[in-house]
Each structure stands twice: as C-alpha cells, then as structure tokens.
Design a protein around this motif. Structure first.
Motif, short mmCIF file in Angstrom:
data_model
loop_
_atom_site.label_atom_id
_atom_site.label_comp_id
_atom_site.label_asym_id
_atom_site.label_seq_id
_atom_site.Cartn_x
_atom_site.Cartn_y
_atom_site.Cartn_z
N GLN A 68 6.86 -0.34 7.31
CA GLN A 68 7.02 0.96 6.59
C GLN A 68 7.06 0.78 5.21
OE1 GLN A 68 10.59 1.86 9.18
NE2 GLN A 68 9.50 3.75 9.89
N GLN A 69 7.65 -0.25 4.71
CA GLN A 69 7.81 -0.55 3.26
C GLN A 69 6.39 -0.46 2.69
OE1 GLN A 69 10.34 -3.67 2.18
NE2 GLN A 69 9.99 -3.47 0.06
N ALA A 70 5.46 -1.01 3.35
CA ALA A 70 3.99 -1.45 3.14
C ALA A 70 3.00 -0.13 3.27
CB ALA A 70 3.48 -2.59 3.92
N HIS A 157 -1.96 -11.07 6.95
CA HIS A 157 -0.95 -10.15 6.36
C HIS A 157 -1.27 -10.12 4.97
CE1 HIS A 157 1.65 -11.00 10.09
NE2 HIS A 157 0.44 -10.64 10.30
N THR A 158 -2.16 -10.62 4.56
CA THR A 158 -2.37 -10.82 2.81
C THR A 158 -2.30 -9.66 2.10
OG1 THR A 158 -3.65 -12.64 3.52
CG2 THR A 158 -3.75 -12.20 1.26
N CYS A 159 -3.06 -8.49 2.67
CA CYS A 159 -3.14 -7.34 2.14
C CYS A 159 -1.56 -6.71 1.89
CB CYS A 159 -3.97 -6.39 2.83
SG CYS A 159 -4.02 -4.68 1.90
N LEU A 160 -0.87 -6.99 3.27
CA LEU A 160 0.44 -6.27 3.24
C LEU A 160 1.18 -6.77 2.01
CD1 LEU A 160 1.69 -4.74 5.61
CD2 LEU A 160 2.78 -6.70 6.22
N TRP A 161 1.07 -8.04 1.67
CA TRP A 161 1.83 -8.51 0.55
C TRP A 161 1.16 -8.71 -0.97
CZ3 TRP A 161 7.02 -9.76 1.78
CH2 TRP A 161 7.11 -9.82 3.09
N GLU A 162 0.17 -7.91 -1.01
CA GLU A 162 -0.14 -7.69 -2.36
C GLU A 162 0.13 -6.16 -2.73
OE1 GLU A 162 -4.32 -8.63 -2.78
OE2 GLU A 162 -3.85 -10.86 -2.75
N ASN A 163 1.38 -6.18 -2.76
CA ASN A 163 1.84 -4.77 -3.11
C ASN A 163 3.35 -4.82 -3.88
OD1 ASN A 163 2.58 -1.92 -3.08
ND2 ASN A 163 3.11 -1.95 -0.98
N LYS A 165 4.38 -3.44 -6.32
CA LYS A 165 4.95 -1.96 -6.70
C LYS A 165 6.08 -1.62 -5.64
CE LYS A 165 2.10 -0.47 -10.38
NZ LYS A 165 0.95 0.68 -10.81
N GLY A 166 5.01 -1.89 -4.41
CA GLY A 166 5.97 -1.58 -3.03
C GLY A 166 7.06 -2.62 -2.79
N GLY A 167 7.27 -3.56 -3.65
CA GLY A 167 8.36 -4.53 -3.20
C GLY A 167 7.75 -5.89 -2.51
N LEU A 168 6.71 -5.99 -2.41
CA LEU A 168 6.20 -6.80 -1.50
C LEU A 168 5.19 -7.80 -2.20
CD1 LEU A 168 5.58 -4.88 1.64
CD2 LEU A 168 7.54 -6.27 1.20
N LEU A 169 5.20 -8.99 -2.50
CA LEU A 169 4.62 -9.84 -3.47
C LEU A 169 4.35 -11.33 -2.54
CD1 LEU A 169 2.97 -10.41 -6.10
CD2 LEU A 169 5.25 -11.06 -6.87
N ARG A 210 3.59 -21.98 -0.59
CA ARG A 210 2.95 -20.42 -0.59
C ARG A 210 4.15 -19.58 -0.02
NH1 ARG A 210 -2.95 -21.07 1.92
NH2 ARG A 210 -4.03 -21.27 -0.05
N ILE A 211 4.69 -18.46 -0.70
CA ILE A 211 5.57 -17.68 -0.13
C ILE A 211 5.47 -16.23 -0.03
CG2 ILE A 211 7.52 -19.48 -0.81
CD1 ILE A 211 7.86 -17.92 -3.28
N LYS A 212 6.20 -15.66 0.64
CA LYS A 212 6.11 -14.22 0.61
C LYS A 212 7.52 -13.72 -0.03
CE LYS A 212 5.57 -13.85 5.26
NZ LYS A 212 5.33 -13.46 6.67
N MET A 213 7.61 -12.73 -0.94
CA MET A 213 8.83 -12.22 -1.28
C MET A 213 9.14 -10.93 -1.38
SD MET A 213 8.25 -14.38 -5.06
CE MET A 213 6.49 -14.15 -4.91
N ILE A 214 10.12 -10.35 -1.01
CA ILE A 214 10.79 -9.11 -1.14
C ILE A 214 11.68 -8.83 -2.13
CG2 ILE A 214 11.82 -7.35 0.31
CD1 ILE A 214 11.12 -9.02 2.93
N GLY A 215 11.38 -7.55 -2.96
CA GLY A 215 12.05 -7.47 -4.04
C GLY A 215 11.82 -6.23 -4.91
N ILE A 216 11.97 -6.20 -6.20
CA ILE A 216 11.65 -5.08 -7.00
C ILE A 216 11.09 -5.57 -8.17
CG2 ILE A 216 12.68 -3.17 -8.22
CD1 ILE A 216 15.19 -3.58 -6.53
N THR A 217 9.95 -5.02 -8.54
CA THR A 217 9.31 -5.26 -9.83
C THR A 217 10.03 -4.42 -11.12
OG1 THR A 217 7.05 -5.10 -8.74
CG2 THR A 217 6.94 -4.97 -11.15
N ARG A 218 10.45 -5.41 -11.92
CA ARG A 218 11.18 -5.20 -13.06
C ARG A 218 10.82 -5.07 -14.13
NH1 ARG A 218 15.56 -3.17 -10.92
NH2 ARG A 218 16.65 -4.68 -9.44
#
Lengths: 241, 193
Positions: A68-70, A157-163, A165-169, A210-218
């Motif tokens: 949903q975040q994505a 899921h690469t596309c999901l994690w190229e976001n 601004k949405g908090g997914l990197l 390689r990692i997936k990160m959930i957070g906020i762009t500062r």
C-alpha cells in the motif's frame, strides 16, 4: 476356435519357443521397471513438495506489509508477485505422480482424484514443513544464484523499491562508516543514511551487500532508515518501464 | 501332458512353466478359445488373422511370465496382455471397418444387459446384427467395457484388472457405455425391440 485350429496354434507357439529359443524375461527386468516407476513417482512427489516450499517462501516474503505504501492495490500486488512457476510445478508434478503411481502394480486401483489429492496434500504438508525449516528459502537462494534470469519467472520487486519519496529504497552497501551506511541505489545514485534501523535477520552490514530500506527521504540523497531488509534475487533492468 | 494339467490351477501352471516350458501348452490349451473369441470381439477386422494374433499374444504371455503378479487372477492378466496387444493393432489399423462379433451361441448380450440394468426382459435374440453394428460403431473405450461385461461376463474387479482402471471408473465407463449404446441403438433402429 475349432479343436484342429487350437492344436495347430499351440503347436506353432511351442515350435517358435523352441526354434527361436525364446525364454521368459528375467525377474530383474520387471523389478527394474517396477522400481524405476516407483522412483519416478516418489521423485515427482519430492519435486512437488520442494516446489510448494519455494512457493510458500516466495509468496509469504512478497513485501505484503508495504504494497500500500508503494501505491499498489492488493490484487495488483498479488498478481504481480504471485510465484506462478512454483504453483504450476506443484500441479504439474501432482499429475506426474498420478501417471507414474497409477502405472505401479497396485496403483491403478485408486481413483485419479484420490491420487492427485493425496499428492497435493503430501506436498502441502511436507512443503510447509520444509518452508518452516528454511529449506524452501535455501533452495530459492540457490536457484537465484545459479539460474540466469530466474526473476523473470518468479516475479521481481525492484520497481517497488525504487520509490525513495514513498519511503522505499533499495541498493548496494558501498561503505560502513560512522553514519549507519552509504548505499548506491540501482539507478547509480549515492545515498547517505541516518537513523537507527531495525535490521532483519540475515542482513550482513558489509560492502557489496544488497539491501532494501524502509524510511523517509530527509533531503538531497539522505535517507533516514527505519528498517533494513535483505534483498533477494537479481536486480531487474529498467524495472518500472 | 494334458492329463497332468487337469488338477493344476493356472497359477500352479505358471510356476511349472518356468521350470519346464512344455507346461505352457496346458495354459494355451485353456486360454486359446476364450482369448481368440475375445480378439475377434475387440478387433473384428482381424477375424481372418485371429490365429496369428493369438500366437503373438501367447508369445508375449510366455515372455512376461515372470512379471505375472500372483495377487491377480491369471485369466485377468492374460486378458490384459491380449487387450493391450489388440488395442495396439487396432490403433495401427484404425481404418478397417469394425463390426463386433456376436455369435449365436453366446447371444445373451441383451439378456445380461437388461438383467444388469433391471429392465424387464423382452425377447431380443433376433437383434444380433444390430447389436454387432452398434457395438462396432462405438468408441473402443466404451465398446471394450461392454464386451468384457456382457460378452465375456466379467465382474468389475476383473475388468479393472484387465484395463488397469479403478473399479469406480469401470462402473462409470459401463454406465456411460450403456447410455451411448442405447442412444446409438435408438438412433439407428428406433426404440428397443
């Protein structure tokens, strides 16, 4: 059949057996055939079981908590990431088990629906056990490392994690210094990170990982990490196109 | 030799054949008539070469004797080999016309059929050619179960062993075959006589 023809037939067969020195096939021929069929049958069951354990591993680690975040809907996410290949394998090898099992000495006594249901139930039961014991993940990892373009058939899921601004990197760790880490995302941008993230089990905080990160762009390529997860699989080229 | 066979069961004879091939004559003596009749029924287009087909069947039976499963009746096993051989010939020769042989002396097809179906019995002995024609026109998978059930007079277990199908499937096949038979019969000859 008239008696004369009957006697004639019997004499002809006996003559052929003697003249051509025909002997009954050895018991080993039949045992070899029977055991081969049983071996193929059990192999089908085993492949079905492994398929389900990988299916479960892939399906349950499908980033269900962040779709949903994505910005994806439930069904869109489910269809995009459903491990069709392993589901098809499960069904395929259930039928393979049916065809081989029904060719065994006693197997034909059982109805098709019973054999297929039994195969699926065994695969689900033992496949779940394999998944819980981590075998499904290990086999999946092995395929990821050894089979080229594996992600095309299992979903990526690469596309999901190229976001960001949405908090997914997602990206690759390039250095671990005083700040948590420096990461280069799959577009080649370097990100400095801050925060004290929760780190998923199995994530190695070393360069090259390689990692997936959930957070906020500062700010400009600064990411405040809340959680780090392990990246599984290859990186899809041009994933969002 | 034939006298020596009389008190032996088929299964005992199989064990004896493996020690002395002459005993195979006893088994052939017992099964040449029913198997040749079955061959004619299942592949009527081979009526003229039944003896050749039967010889090939007996050679196959002999070759595979050590593969005989004693939990089966020998007759079922022998019919299975005959059936498989006949079907493979049928596939190769699918262009030949098929009219199933329904001989006078064994023409009780409808009697058994009706008894099985609990239909009140009517005299139908004169319908031999009609039965032959309709059976011959049917899909082999339906034709063979009707032949095994109503001409060879086998029970569902035996038919299952011959065709390597579960008993429930045999029942379903027979039921469908009867429906198809009735439809085909009615279509061609009007209502059952």
């Amino acid at each position: 059949m008239e008696q004369k023809n009957k006697d004639n037939c019997i004499n002809c067969v006996m003559s052929r057996i003697k003249d051509e020195k025909i002997k009954p096939k050895s018991k080993w021929t039949f045992l070899f055939h029977d055991y081969s069929v049983i071996a193929i049958s059990l192999s089908s069951l085993l492949i079905g079981t492994i398929s389900f354990s990988i299916f479960l591993n892939t399906f349950l680690t499908n980033d269900w908590d962040i779709y949903q975040q994505a910005g994806q809907g439930f069904w869109e996410h489910a269809i995009k990431t459903f491990p069709f290949l392993w589901f098809i394998f499960l069904i395929l090898f259930a039928f393979s088990f049916y065809y081989t099992f029904s060719s065994t000495e006693k197997g034909y006594h059982y109805e098709q629906s019973v054999i297929i249901s039994l195969s699926v139930i065994i695969s689900l039961l033992f496949g779940t056990m394999m998944y819980l014991s981590g075998i499904g993940e290990k086999v999946d990892d092995y395929f990821i490392q050894t089979i080229p373009h594996y992600h095309y058939v299992t979903g990526n899921h690469t596309c999901l994690w190229e976001n960001p601004k949405g908090g997914l990197l997602a990206g690759m760790i390039v250095s671990t210094g005083t700040e948590p880490i420096t990461v280069v995302d799959f577009q080649g941008n370097t990100w400095n990170t801050i925060g004290s993230p929760i780190i998923q089990e199995g994530v190695k905080n070393i360069p090259g990982q390689r990692i997936k990160m959930i957070g906020i762009t500062r700010g400009n390529f600064v990411f405040d990490i809340k959680e780090i997860r392990k990246w599984v699989g290859e990186v899809e080229p041009n994933p969002c196109q | 030799m034939e006298n020596l066979c009389l008190d032996k069961t088929d299964e005992e004879l199989v064990a004896l054949v493996l020690e002395d091939q002459e005993y195979f004559g006893c088994l052939m003596g017992r099964y040449s008539a029913p198997l040749s009749r079955y061959i004619v029924r299942i592949i009527p287009s081979f009526r003229d070469s039944t003896e050749d087909v039967l010889q090939e069947v007996f050679i196959k039976i002999y070759l595979n004797l050590r593969g005989f499963d004693p939990s089966l009746k020998f007759s079922s096993w022998a019919y299975r080999i005959t059936h498989n051989h006949a079907i493979s010939l049928l596939r190769k020769e699918s262009s030949r016309p098929h009219t199933v042989s329904v001989d006078n002396d064994e023409y009780d097809f409808f009697e058994r059929y009706k008894a099985d179906d609990q239909i009140s019995s009517k005299e139908m002995r004169y319908a031999k050619e009609e039965v032959s024609y309709v059976l011959g026109e049917m899909d082999p998978k339906y034709r063979e179960v009707l032949i095994l059930r109503y001409l060879e007079e086998m029970d569902y277990d035996e038919i299952g062993d011959i065709l390597k199908k579960p008993v429930g499937t045999v029942g379903t096949l027979i039921s469908r075959a009867k429906t198809i038979f009735k439809e085909e019969y009615t279509k061609r000859y009007g209502t059952e006589k």
